[in-house]
Design a protein around this motif. Structure first.
Motif, PDB file in Angstrom:
ATOM      1  N   LEU A 140       0.829  -1.200   0.000  1.00 39.98           N
ATOM      2  CA  LEU A 140       0.000   0.000   0.000  1.00 39.98           C
ATOM      3  C   LEU A 140       0.868   1.256   0.000  1.00 39.98           C
ATOM      4  O   LEU A 140       0.572   2.239  -0.686  1.00 39.98           O
ATOM      5  N   THR A 141       1.933   1.203   0.753  1.00 38.53           N
ATOM      6  CA  THR A 141       2.856   2.342   0.835  1.00 38.53           C
ATOM      7  C   THR A 141       3.432   2.690  -0.532  1.00 38.53           C
ATOM      8  O   THR A 141       3.481   3.866  -0.929  1.00 38.53           O
ATOM      9  N   LEU A 142       3.862   1.675  -1.268  1.00 36.58           N
ATOM     10  CA  LEU A 142       4.477   1.917  -2.577  1.00 36.58           C
ATOM     11  C   LEU A 142       3.468   2.463  -3.580  1.00 36.58           C
ATOM     12  O   LEU A 142       3.778   3.365  -4.366  1.00 36.58           O
ATOM     13  N   TYR A 171       0.351  15.371  -5.719  1.00 32.56           N
ATOM     14  CA  TYR A 171      -0.274  16.367  -4.846  1.00 32.56           C
ATOM     15  C   TYR A 171       0.707  16.949  -3.831  1.00 32.56           C
ATOM     16  O   TYR A 171       0.323  17.744  -2.968  1.00 32.56           O
ATOM     17  N   GLY A 172       1.976  16.544  -3.906  1.00 35.27           N
ATOM     18  CA  GLY A 172       2.965  17.048  -2.975  1.00 35.27           C
ATOM     19  C   GLY A 172       3.065  16.245  -1.696  1.00 35.27           C
ATOM     20  O   GLY A 172       3.478  16.775  -0.660  1.00 35.27           O
ATOM     21  N   VAL A 173       2.715  14.969  -1.765  1.00 34.13           N
ATOM     22  CA  VAL A 173       2.702  14.114  -0.572  1.00 34.13           C
ATOM     23  C   VAL A 173       3.684  12.967  -0.756  1.00 34.13           C
ATOM     24  O   VAL A 173       3.707  12.298  -1.791  1.00 34.13           O
ATOM     25  N   ARG A 174       4.495  12.728   0.264  1.00 37.95           N
ATOM     26  CA  ARG A 174       5.417  11.596   0.278  1.00 37.95           C
ATOM     27  C   ARG A 174       4.851  10.496   1.179  1.00 37.95           C
ATOM     28  O   ARG A 174       4.219  10.781   2.197  1.00 37.95           O
ATOM     29  N   VAL A 175       5.104   9.243   0.824  1.00 43.30           N
ATOM     30  CA  VAL A 175       4.597   8.110   1.605  1.00 43.30           C
ATOM     31  C   VAL A 175       5.720   7.103   1.806  1.00 43.30           C
ATOM     32  O   VAL A 175       6.301   6.595   0.841  1.00 43.30           O
ATOM     33  N   ASN A 176       6.027   6.813   3.056  1.00 42.37           N
ATOM     34  CA  ASN A 176       7.051   5.833   3.412  1.00 42.37           C
ATOM     35  C   ASN A 176       6.503   4.900   4.485  1.00 42.37           C
ATOM     36  O   ASN A 176       5.413   5.121   5.022  1.00 42.37           O
ATOM     37  N   ALA A 177       7.266   3.877   4.799  1.00 41.61           N
ATOM     38  CA  ALA A 177       6.853   2.941   5.847  1.00 41.61           C
ATOM     39  C   ALA A 177       8.056   2.524   6.676  1.00 41.61           C
ATOM     40  O   ALA A 177       9.203   2.571   6.208  1.00 41.61           O
ATOM     41  N   CYS A 197      12.235  16.610   3.993  1.00 40.80           N
ATOM     42  CA  CYS A 197      12.695  15.250   3.705  1.00 40.80           C
ATOM     43  C   CYS A 197      12.339  14.880   2.267  1.00 40.80           C
ATOM     44  O   CYS A 197      11.188  15.007   1.858  1.00 40.80           O
ATOM     45  N   PRO A 198      13.289  14.377   1.477  1.00 43.45           N
ATOM     46  CA  PRO A 198      13.006  14.076   0.069  1.00 43.45           C
ATOM     47  C   PRO A 198      12.521  12.653  -0.180  1.00 43.45           C
ATOM     48  O   PRO A 198      12.122  12.324  -1.295  1.00 43.45           O
ATOM     49  N   LEU A 199      12.545  11.801   0.821  1.00 48.04           N
ATOM     50  CA  LEU A 199      12.315  10.374   0.612  1.00 48.04           C
ATOM     51  C   LEU A 199      10.846  10.034   0.417  1.00 48.04           C
ATOM     52  O   LEU A 199       9.974  10.553   1.120  1.00 48.04           O
ATOM     53  N   THR A 200      10.583   9.145  -0.510  1.00 53.15           N
ATOM     54  CA  THR A 200       9.225   8.628  -0.699  1.00 53.15           C
ATOM     55  C   THR A 200       9.302   7.242  -1.324  1.00 53.15           C
ATOM     56  O   THR A 200      10.271   6.905  -2.014  1.00 53.15           O
ATOM     57  N   GLY A 201       8.291   6.428  -1.049  1.00 50.97           N
ATOM     58  CA  GLY A 201       8.250   5.080  -1.585  1.00 50.97           C
ATOM     59  C   GLY A 201       9.283   4.154  -0.975  1.00 50.97           C
ATOM     60  O   GLY A 201       9.679   3.172  -1.588  1.00 50.97           O
ATOM     61  N   LYS A 202       9.698   4.437   0.276  1.00 49.44           N
ATOM     62  CA  LYS A 202      10.718   3.642   0.948  1.00 49.44           C
ATOM     63  C   LYS A 202      10.109   2.860   2.117  1.00 49.44           C
ATOM     64  O   LYS A 202       9.139   3.294   2.729  1.00 49.44           O
ATOM     65  N   VAL A 203      10.729   1.713   2.410  1.00 48.77           N
ATOM     66  CA  VAL A 203      10.385   0.939   3.604  1.00 48.77           C
ATOM     67  C   VAL A 203      11.670   0.727   4.388  1.00 48.77           C
ATOM     68  O   VAL A 203      12.658   0.219   3.842  1.00 48.77           O
ATOM     69  N   PHE A 204      11.664   1.136   5.650  1.00 50.92           N
ATOM     70  CA  PHE A 204      12.860   1.042   6.480  1.00 50.92           C
ATOM     71  C   PHE A 204      12.633   0.118   7.664  1.00 50.92           C
ATOM     72  O   PHE A 204      11.641   0.260   8.390  1.00 50.92           O
ATOM     73  N   ALA A 205      13.569  -0.801   7.884  1.00 54.72           N
ATOM     74  CA  ALA A 205      13.589  -1.561   9.131  1.00 54.72           C
ATOM     75  C   ALA A 205      14.328  -0.705  10.157  1.00 54.72           C
ATOM     76  O   ALA A 205      15.352  -0.095   9.840  1.00 54.72           O
ATOM     77  N   VAL A 206      13.802  -0.644  11.377  1.00 56.05           N
ATOM     78  CA  VAL A 206      14.446   0.164  12.407  1.00 56.05           C
ATOM     79  C   VAL A 206      14.330  -0.534  13.752  1.00 56.05           C
ATOM     80  O   VAL A 206      13.255  -0.978  14.149  1.00 56.05           O
ATOM     81  N   GLN A 207      15.467  -0.669  14.414  1.00 58.45           N
ATOM     82  CA  GLN A 207      15.514  -1.288  15.735  1.00 58.45           C
ATOM     83  C   GLN A 207      16.780  -0.841  16.446  1.00 58.45           C
ATOM     84  O   GLN A 207      17.867  -0.887  15.873  1.00 58.45           O
TER      85      GLN A 207
END
Length: 289
Positions: free
Chosen positions: A181-183, A192-198, A247-257
């Motif tokens: 869904l994020t991608l 529309y000027g919206v970035r989407v990441n996960a 922030c310029p990033l969009t369409g990314k999925v990041f693992a974070v721990q």
């Protein structure tokens, strides 16, 4: 000068755990926050206005701006109400952090329909419903000539994208769906000027403590003064960065721990076999490992 000064953010599931840490950090960085939490149990049952209001009270006591919302994000109308409250209270919407979730773990052979439906509803539909109404707001604003700088941060999971976990077919399927869904949303909303990441976070929460085989790991005590790699507070700085206007990033999925952040990639070719004629079953069996 905060990194999120002047930004208006909706954060779902923000009464406890990772969502609470998001809300507190966003407020400290200057954002006005709508703290959404139904206040239910791990399995989604029940409701309690307390968790959302307690976070709001904590933010306000520290001089920040926040309001509580207890709508059920799995309900289309509830998600619409949530977005409308943000715009009504603070005049606009800049950020959506989809974080709300529940667990109803069960092995497939014994899973009940209600186990599947509830988890898919809160996670996948809950993300989609809030995203849908936020997208409609941003589309309207963009078409009216406003300069939109929106950001959406969705919450996937290792269980859905990197580390399948037995007993979590419903949860893993929902989280994999959220990554997809994020991608798609990133492709649609860029105009529309919206970035989407996960993000796919790993942290100590009431949900991870209740996950079979994982609770003992997350429950390990940390000596005072030592870095707590499983603290939910470790997750929020990445989310705050993704929510910043520049922030310029969009369409990314990041693992974070803990102290690690890694960018994830989806399904990709690892081996290809081809034929110039019609496939034969024996040929496939001989060539496909």
């Amino acid at each position: 000068m905060g990194a999120l000064d002047g930004r208006v953010a909706v954060i779902t599931g923000a009464g406890r755990g990772i969502g609470r840490e998001h809300a507190l950090l966003f407020a400290r960085e200057g954002a006005s926050v709508v703290v959404n939490d139904l206040g239910g149990a791990n399995d989604g049952s029940g409701a309690d206005t307390g968790p959302a209001q307690e976070v709001v009270d904590e933010i306000r006591a520290a001089g920040g701006k926040a309001v509580a919302n207890t709508a059920n994000v799995a309900d289309w109308a509830g998600a619409e109400e949530l977005i409308a409250q943000a715009v009504g209270e603070f005049g606009k919407l800049d950020v959506v952090v989809n974080n709300a979730g529940i667990l109803r773990d069960a092995f497939l052979a014994g899973m009940e329909e209600s186990h599947w439906d509830a988890v898919i509803a809160v996670h996948l539909k809950g993300h989609a419903a809030v995203l849908r109404h936020a997208a409609a707001y941003w589309k309207s604003a963009s078409k009216a000539g406003e300069q939109v700088a929106g950001s959406v941060i969705n919450t996937a999971s290792a269980s859905g994208v990197t580390l399948p976990n037995a007993g979590q077919a419903n949860y893993g399927a929902a989280k994999a769906g959220i990554a997809a869904l994020t991608l798609v949303a990133a492709e649609e909303l860029e105009r529309y000027g919206v970035r989407v990441n996960a993000i796919a976070p790993i942290a100590r929460t009431r949900l991870t403590l209740a996950t079979p085989g994982m609770g003992a790991i997350f429950a390990q005590e940390v000596e005072e003064g030592e870095f707590d790699a499983f603290s939910p507070a470790n997750i929020s700085p990445l989310v705050a960065y993704l929510a910043t206007e520049k922030c310029p990033l969009t369409g990314k999925v990041f693992a974070v721990q803990g102290g690690a952040i890694s960018e994830l990639a989806g399904w990709h070719d690892v081996k290809v076999i081809e034929t110039e004629e019609a496939w034969e079953i024996d040929d496939i069996a001989a060539r496909l490992p």
